[in-house]
Scaffold this active site. Structure first.
Site, mmCIF file in Angstrom:
data_model
loop_
_atom_site.group_PDB
_atom_site.id
_atom_site.type_symbol
_atom_site.label_atom_id
_atom_site.label_comp_id
_atom_site.label_asym_id
_atom_site.label_seq_id
_atom_site.Cartn_x
_atom_site.Cartn_y
_atom_site.Cartn_z
ATOM 1 C CB CYS A 2 0.625 -13.784 -1.078
ATOM 2 S SG CYS A 2 -0.362 -14.237 -2.526
ATOM 3 C CD GLU A 113 -0.784 -7.566 0.674
ATOM 4 O OE1 GLU A 113 -1.665 -7.500 1.561
ATOM 5 O OE2 GLU A 113 -0.040 -8.529 0.517
#
Length: 367
Positions: A2, A113
């Site tokens: 992340c 992402e």
């Protein structure tokens, strides 16, 4: 992993943690250090939720990228943006001293992402399908660095293996605490300051079907640190300036280009005189010979009426044998010299060129 997330909500809304009933922060430490943003990157400030001294919920603005409590200075080469769940479960390492008593949750509208597709990296945004905020499991620590008098509070987001629904995007994803029960268990440091089997269960790949996630592509501009736009959390395909708009612009451009294209002489200026609705009198139709090398005639060939618009000198209405017309429209020569026709000589079967110096009536006389 992340590497970016979004939290662009009003401060009062962040305090009440929408989607987690009964979770209200009693206090917000260093609230003024946080600026709500759509593009929160490592080494910037963001609010985390932890337990206060009285056992209640406390919001605390911390810096993303954990700096261990034994550090003398902030080592920017140390990769602590994320903490792998496997390392917490197996024990040891730099996380051993903090995983049991310094757990917190990071509030976000969703996280970004990047999908690797060939040489491209395409950003995607993942969030709860119902639009509620999500809380990601994290660890925090505090340290007073050399030459400083105030403590530095930092955090690291815990990541785990992606579940089967998100493995196409990346092999890692943050640990998401989707319910208040999961949040309370993660933040519970009073009953035990050690790692428990219940915590190991929490850091497994996401599997809460009652709180499904959704993921969609977003603009590439989110990859640049410091850029801000509400469009970063909107699906690229449905945006006014996104894929649908792009295709609409291409269609409009193509139609405009077609409307400006010059008309071909055979598009609409040809009238078939073999039709009974001919504008000419069929009984007075002239007989035209098509003189070729064998001096054969084409009196029986179907005639076609053409108005040639490519040259104003030949804009008159003339009658041509159908075969000559095809030759004229499909395979013209560039000039009189190339056609091989000279002044005063019979036509040798070459094709008439509308841009040459010979007029159509000369052609008819030669044929």
């Amino acid at each position: 992993m992340c590497g970016r997330f979004a939290l662009r909500l009003a401060r009062d809304e962040i305090r009440h943690v929408p989607g987690y009933d009964g979770v209200d922060a009693d206090d917000w430490i260093d609230e003024d250090q946080f600026v709500p943003r759509y593009n929160i990157a490592p080494r910037t400030q963001a609010p985390v939720l932890r337990r206060g001294e009285n056992g209640g919920y406390v919001l605390h603005t911390m810096k993303w990228g954990l700096v261990p409590h034994w550090s003398k200075y902030e080592d920017k080469t140390l990769s602590t943006t994320n903490a792998r769940a496997e390392n917490l479960v197996d024990g040891g390492g730099m996380w051993a001293s903090i995983k049991g008593k310094k757990r917190c949750g990071v509030i976000a509208q969703g996280y970004y992402e990047w999908l690797t597709k060939g040489k491209e990296k395409l950003p995607h945004f993942t969030r709860h399908r119902n639009g509620a905020v999500m809380i990601m499991a994290a660890l925090y620590d505090t340290v007073i660095l050399e030459g400083q008098t105030t403590p530095l509070w930092t955090f690291s987001i815990v990541t785990t293996d992606s579940n089967k629904d998100f493995s196409w995007l990346h092999d890692r994803q943050p640990v998401i605490l989707s319910t208040r029960a999961a949040l309370d268990e993660w933040l519970d440091i009073d009953s035990s300051q050690h790692w428990t089997p219940g915590l190991t269960k929490l850091v497994k790949p996401y599997s809460d079907e009652t709180h499904p996630l959704e993921c969609y592509q977003v603009p590439k501009e989110v990859g640049k640190v410091g850029t801000e736009s509400p469009a970063f959390i909107e699906p690229l395909a449905s945006r006014k300036d996104g894929i649908q708009a792009m295709f609409a612009k291409q269609i409009a451009k193509s139609q405009k280009s077609l409307s400006k294209r010059p008309r071909s002489p055979c598009d609409s200026d040809i009238i078939d005189l073999t039709d009974t609705a001919s504008p000419l009198d069929r009984g007075k139709r002239p007989k035209i010979d098509n003189a070729d090398d064998n001096n054969t005639t084409a009196s029986k060939a179907p005639l076609t009426l053409t108005k040639t618009k490519s040259d104003p000198r030949t804009s008159k209405v003339s009658l041509l044998p159908f075969g000559a017309l095809l030759a004229f429209t499909r395979n013209p020569v560039s000039n009189e010299k190339e056609s091989g026709a000279k002044e005063g000589e019979p036509w040798k079967g070459k094709y008439y060129n509308a841009t040459s110096n010979m007029k159509l009536d000369s052609f008819l006389r030669r044929s």
